[in-house]
Design a protein around this motif. Structure first.
Motif, PDB file in Angstrom:
ATOM      1  N   ASP A   1       0.826  -1.200   0.000  1.00 21.15           N
ATOM      2  CA  ASP A   1       0.000   0.000   0.000  1.00 21.15           C
ATOM      3  C   ASP A   1       0.866   1.258   0.000  1.00 21.15           C
ATOM      4  OD1 ASP A   1      -2.067   1.803   0.302  1.00 21.15           O
ATOM      5  OD2 ASP A   1      -2.271   1.478   2.456  1.00 21.15           O
ATOM      6  N   GLY A   2       0.582   2.142  -0.939  1.00 27.23           N
ATOM      7  CA  GLY A   2       1.257   3.426  -0.985  1.00 27.23           C
ATOM      8  C   GLY A   2       2.617   3.416  -1.645  1.00 27.23           C
ATOM      9  N   LYS A   3       3.058   2.285  -2.123  1.00 24.55           N
ATOM     10  CA  LYS A   3       4.407   2.227  -2.677  1.00 24.55           C
ATOM     11  C   LYS A   3       4.479   2.940  -4.020  1.00 24.55           C
ATOM     12  CE  LYS A   3       8.348  -0.808  -3.195  1.00 24.55           C
ATOM     13  NZ  LYS A   3       8.902  -2.129  -2.839  1.00 24.55           N
ATOM     14  N   ARG A   4       5.549   3.705  -4.195  1.00 22.18           N
ATOM     15  CA  ARG A   4       5.841   4.382  -5.445  1.00 22.18           C
ATOM     16  C   ARG A   4       7.312   4.178  -5.758  1.00 22.18           C
ATOM     17  NH1 ARG A   4       1.807   8.385  -6.442  1.00 22.18           N
ATOM     18  NH2 ARG A   4       0.429   8.674  -4.645  1.00 22.18           N
ATOM     19  N   TRP A   5       7.641   4.142  -7.018  1.00 21.77           N
ATOM     20  CA  TRP A   5       9.037   4.067  -7.405  1.00 21.77           C
ATOM     21  C   TRP A   5       9.206   4.731  -8.771  1.00 21.77           C
ATOM     22  CZ3 TRP A   5       5.621   0.090  -7.386  1.00 21.77           C
ATOM     23  CH2 TRP A   5       5.430  -0.628  -8.574  1.00 21.77           C
ATOM     24  N   SER A   6      10.421   5.053  -9.071  1.00 20.76           N
ATOM     25  CA  SER A   6      10.727   5.688 -10.347  1.00 20.76           C
ATOM     26  C   SER A   6      12.148   5.329 -10.735  1.00 20.76           C
ATOM     27  CB  SER A   6      10.559   7.205 -10.262  1.00 20.76           C
ATOM     28  OG  SER A   6      11.451   7.757  -9.306  1.00 20.76           O
ATOM     29  N   GLY A   7      12.473   5.572 -11.991  1.00 18.68           N
ATOM     30  CA  GLY A   7      13.810   5.290 -12.460  1.00 18.68           C
ATOM     31  C   GLY A   7      13.982   5.734 -13.895  1.00 18.68           C
ATOM     32  N   THR A   8      15.229   5.899 -14.284  1.00 17.15           N
ATOM     33  CA  THR A   8      15.571   6.238 -15.658  1.00 17.15           C
ATOM     34  C   THR A   8      16.510   5.183 -16.205  1.00 17.15           C
ATOM     35  OG1 THR A   8      15.326   8.613 -15.287  1.00 17.15           O
ATOM     36  CG2 THR A   8      16.657   7.936 -17.168  1.00 17.15           C
ATOM     37  N   VAL A   9      16.161   4.638 -17.362  1.00 10.94           N
ATOM     38  CA  VAL A   9      16.991   3.637 -18.017  1.00 10.94           C
ATOM     39  C   VAL A   9      17.319   4.135 -19.425  1.00 10.94           C
ATOM     40  CG1 VAL A   9      15.947   1.770 -16.692  1.00 10.94           C
ATOM     41  CG2 VAL A   9      15.018   2.338 -18.939  1.00 10.94           C
ATOM     42  N   ILE A  10      18.325   3.531 -20.025  1.00  9.83           N
ATOM     43  CA  ILE A  10      18.686   3.852 -21.394  1.00  9.83           C
ATOM     44  C   ILE A  10      18.145   2.770 -22.317  1.00  9.83           C
ATOM     45  CG2 ILE A  10      20.561   4.263 -23.030  1.00  9.83           C
ATOM     46  CD1 ILE A  10      20.199   6.459 -20.942  1.00  9.83           C
ATOM     47  N   ALA A  11      17.364   3.183 -23.311  1.00 10.17           N
ATOM     48  CA  ALA A  11      16.846   2.264 -24.320  1.00 10.17           C
ATOM     49  C   ALA A  11      17.738   2.322 -25.550  1.00 10.17           C
ATOM     50  CB  ALA A  11      15.420   2.629 -24.697  1.00 10.17           C
ATOM     51  N   VAL A  12      18.046   1.145 -26.102  1.00 18.34           N
ATOM     52  CA  VAL A  12      18.810   1.055 -27.340  1.00 18.34           C
ATOM     53  C   VAL A  12      17.966   0.282 -28.336  1.00 18.34           C
ATOM     54  CG1 VAL A  12      20.944   0.323 -28.461  1.00 18.34           C
ATOM     55  CG2 VAL A  12      20.971   1.058 -26.056  1.00 18.34           C
ATOM     56  N   GLU A  13      17.489   0.960 -29.370  1.00 14.22           N
ATOM     57  CA  GLU A  13      16.630   0.307 -30.348  1.00 14.22           C
ATOM     58  C   GLU A  13      17.412  -0.714 -31.165  1.00 14.22           C
ATOM     59  OE1 GLU A  13      14.535   3.077 -32.746  1.00 14.22           O
ATOM     60  OE2 GLU A  13      13.535   4.051 -31.053  1.00 14.22           O
ATOM     61  N   GLY A  14      16.800  -1.892 -31.330  1.00 11.14           N
ATOM     62  CA  GLY A  14      17.495  -2.979 -31.995  1.00 11.14           C
ATOM     63  C   GLY A  14      17.789  -2.720 -33.463  1.00 11.14           C
ATOM     64  N   LYS A  15      16.855  -2.119 -34.182  1.00 13.63           N
ATOM     65  CA  LYS A  15      17.033  -1.923 -35.622  1.00 13.63           C
ATOM     66  C   LYS A  15      17.896  -0.715 -35.965  1.00 13.63           C
ATOM     67  CE  LYS A  15      12.871  -4.233 -37.340  1.00 13.63           C
ATOM     68  NZ  LYS A  15      11.627  -4.082 -38.151  1.00 13.63           N
ATOM     69  N   THR A  16      17.735   0.359 -35.225  1.00 13.82           N
ATOM     70  CA  THR A  16      18.420   1.606 -35.568  1.00 13.82           C
ATOM     71  C   THR A  16      19.653   1.874 -34.727  1.00 13.82           C
ATOM     72  OG1 THR A  16      17.119   2.950 -34.019  1.00 13.82           O
ATOM     73  CG2 THR A  16      16.191   2.573 -36.221  1.00 13.82           C
ATOM     74  N   GLY A  17      19.741   1.246 -33.548  1.00 13.64           N
ATOM     75  CA  GLY A  17      20.832   1.542 -32.639  1.00 13.64           C
ATOM     76  C   GLY A  17      20.675   2.856 -31.900  1.00 13.64           C
ATOM     77  N   ARG A  18      19.548   3.517 -32.092  1.00 10.77           N
ATOM     78  CA  ARG A  18      19.328   4.808 -31.444  1.00 10.77           C
ATOM     79  C   ARG A  18      19.225   4.625 -29.926  1.00 10.77           C
ATOM     80  NH1 ARG A  18      14.187   8.972 -32.280  1.00 10.77           N
ATOM     81  NH2 ARG A  18      15.110  10.724 -31.123  1.00 10.77           N
ATOM     82  N   ARG A  19      19.839   5.531 -29.181  1.00 13.20           N
ATOM     83  CA  ARG A  19      19.850   5.481 -27.716  1.00 13.20           C
ATOM     84  C   ARG A  19      19.137   6.713 -27.159  1.00 13.20           C
ATOM     85  NH1 ARG A  19      24.152   2.475 -25.436  1.00 13.20           N
ATOM     86  NH2 ARG A  19      24.191   3.965 -23.712  1.00 13.20           N
ATOM     87  N   TYR A  20      18.340   6.515 -26.113  1.00 15.77           N
ATOM     88  CA  TYR A  20      17.722   7.651 -25.449  1.00 15.77           C
ATOM     89  C   TYR A  20      17.214   7.219 -24.072  1.00 15.77           C
ATOM     90  CZ  TYR A  20      13.836   5.329 -27.891  1.00 15.77           C
ATOM     91  OH  TYR A  20      12.969   4.396 -28.414  1.00 15.77           O
ATOM     92  N   PRO A  21      17.073   8.191 -23.157  1.00 14.09           N
ATOM     93  CA  PRO A  21      16.573   7.860 -21.819  1.00 14.09           C
ATOM     94  C   PRO A  21      15.082   7.533 -21.843  1.00 14.09           C
ATOM     95  CG  PRO A  21      17.804   9.932 -21.818  1.00 14.09           C
ATOM     96  CD  PRO A  21      17.515   9.594 -23.246  1.00 14.09           C
ATOM     97  N   VAL A  22      14.689   6.665 -20.930  1.00 13.69           N
ATOM     98  CA  VAL A  22      13.282   6.343 -20.686  1.00 13.69           C
ATOM     99  C   VAL A  22      13.035   6.569 -19.195  1.00 13.69           C
ATOM    100  CG1 VAL A  22      11.521   4.540 -20.691  1.00 13.69           C
ATOM    101  CG2 VAL A  22      13.185   4.665 -22.558  1.00 13.69           C
ATOM    102  N   HIS A  23      12.089   7.443 -18.874  1.00 12.03           N
ATOM    103  CA  HIS A  23      11.806   7.818 -17.496  1.00 12.03           C
ATOM    104  C   HIS A  23      10.521   7.131 -17.047  1.00 12.03           C
ATOM    105  CE1 HIS A  23      14.821  10.994 -18.087  1.00 12.03           C
ATOM    106  NE2 HIS A  23      14.200  11.240 -19.238  1.00 12.03           N
ATOM    107  N   VAL A  24      10.570   6.449 -15.923  1.00  9.83           N
ATOM    108  CA  VAL A  24       9.448   5.639 -15.449  1.00  9.83           C
ATOM    109  C   VAL A  24       8.995   6.140 -14.075  1.00  9.83           C
ATOM    110  CG1 VAL A  24       8.641   3.309 -14.907  1.00  9.83           C
ATOM    111  CG2 VAL A  24      10.407   3.650 -16.678  1.00  9.83           C
ATOM    112  N   PHE A  25       7.694   6.374 -13.943  1.00  6.84           N
ATOM    113  CA  PHE A  25       7.068   6.711 -12.666  1.00  6.84           C
ATOM    114  C   PHE A  25       5.978   5.671 -12.418  1.00  6.84           C
ATOM    115  CE2 PHE A  25       8.528  10.520 -14.787  1.00  6.84           C
ATOM    116  CZ  PHE A  25       9.248  11.187 -13.813  1.00  6.84           C
ATOM    117  N   ALA A  26       6.044   4.961 -11.298  1.00  6.83           N
ATOM    118  CA  ALA A  26       5.112   3.855 -11.068  1.00  6.83           C
ATOM    119  C   ALA A  26       4.563   3.901  -9.644  1.00  6.83           C
ATOM    120  CB  ALA A  26       5.819   2.524 -11.315  1.00  6.83           C
ATOM    121  N   ARG A  27       3.411   3.264  -9.472  1.00  6.44           N
ATOM    122  CA  ARG A  27       2.789   3.224  -8.146  1.00  6.44           C
ATOM    123  C   ARG A  27       1.900   2.004  -8.026  1.00  6.44           C
ATOM    124  NH1 ARG A  27      -2.581   5.590  -7.425  1.00  6.44           N
ATOM    125  NH2 ARG A  27      -3.579   5.853  -9.441  1.00  6.44           N
TER     126      ARG A  27
END
Length: 234
Positions: free
Chosen positions: A115-141
């Motif tokens: 009950d009441g738990k929240r978490w967040s984080g930032t990971v780096i995504a690397v697309e398989g076809k293009t190799g493009r990299r960018y941050p992904v920001h996650v907010f969860a509860r």
């Protein structure tokens, strides 16, 4: 401008995550005790039309000290998907049918769920076809506990909600906003329902007025529901 767009997207997601009140969920729920041979089958639906698009089956093939290796069977053919013991994926499909690897793993869950738990984080995504990299920001509860009925039975489940921002913006568009709801059922060690929706803003859209108006471009809306499962002997 790019930093402003990213900051705006993150602020919107953070506010969405923080606004709603939480319902009690009972006792904390620990991470699943998975076994080789555990299997889950899901019907896949188009969230806009409610029509079934196919099915997806996951089976645990191997468990190591840091990973759960699964075989995924779907209409696009079988492949291997690797998760942490908490069902946090090392590889996953992003909106717009883009496969990406994550570093560190995508923080879908943070056990124990309580009950009441929240978490967040930032990971780096690397697309398989293009190799493009960018941050992904996650907010969860943790958003509460519900009883869900699917073709596989009736389950007590904990609902987890996520607001995600993919920092894949370009000059003409914002990054992708991605919203997920997932109902994790301790009795089966995995989710019994999942649904998501994505969108981005196209900055080039105009209504022929002095000020250019941005347009929200919707992405796919997908629903998965558990239809069958089999757990290996404990």
């Amino acid at each position: 401008m790019d930093s402003l767009r990213t900051a705006t997207g993150l602020c919107v997601l953070a506010l969405l995550t923080a606004c709603a009140s939480l319902a009690p969920v009972g006792d904390p729920v620990p991470a699943p005790g998975l076994r080789v041979g555990d299997t889950w089958t899901y019907a896949v639906y188009d969230g806009y039309r409610g029509t079934q698009k196919g099915s997806t089956r996951y089976s645990v093939q191997q468990i190591t000290s840091h990973a759960v290796v699964t075989r995924r069977e779907a209409g696009d053919g079988p492949d291997t998907r690797i998760f942490t013991w908490e069902w946090n994926p090392y590889t996953e499909e992003l909106p717009e049918q883009r496969m990406a690897d994550f570093s560190p793993p995508f923080p879908a869950f943070a056990f124990p769920l309580e009950d009441g738990k929240r978490w967040s984080g930032t990971v780096i995504a690397v697309e398989g076809k293009t190799g493009r990299r960018y941050p992904v920001h996650v907010f969860a509860r943790v958003a509460g506990r519900e009883t869900l009925k699917t073709a596989a039975g009736s389950f007590d489940a904990i609902r987890v909600e996520r607001s995600i921002y993919l920092d894949n913006h370009e000059w003409w568009r914002s990054g992708t906003r991605w919203y997920q709801s997932e109902w994790y059922a301790p009795a089966v060690g995995r989710s019994v329902r999942y649904q998501d929706y994505s969108e981005y803003t196209d900055y080039t859209k105009s209504n022929d007025e002095p000020l250019i108006r941005s347009a929200i471009i919707p992405g796919d809306k997908t629903v998965l529901e558990l239809t069958a499962y089999r757990l290996a002997p404990r």
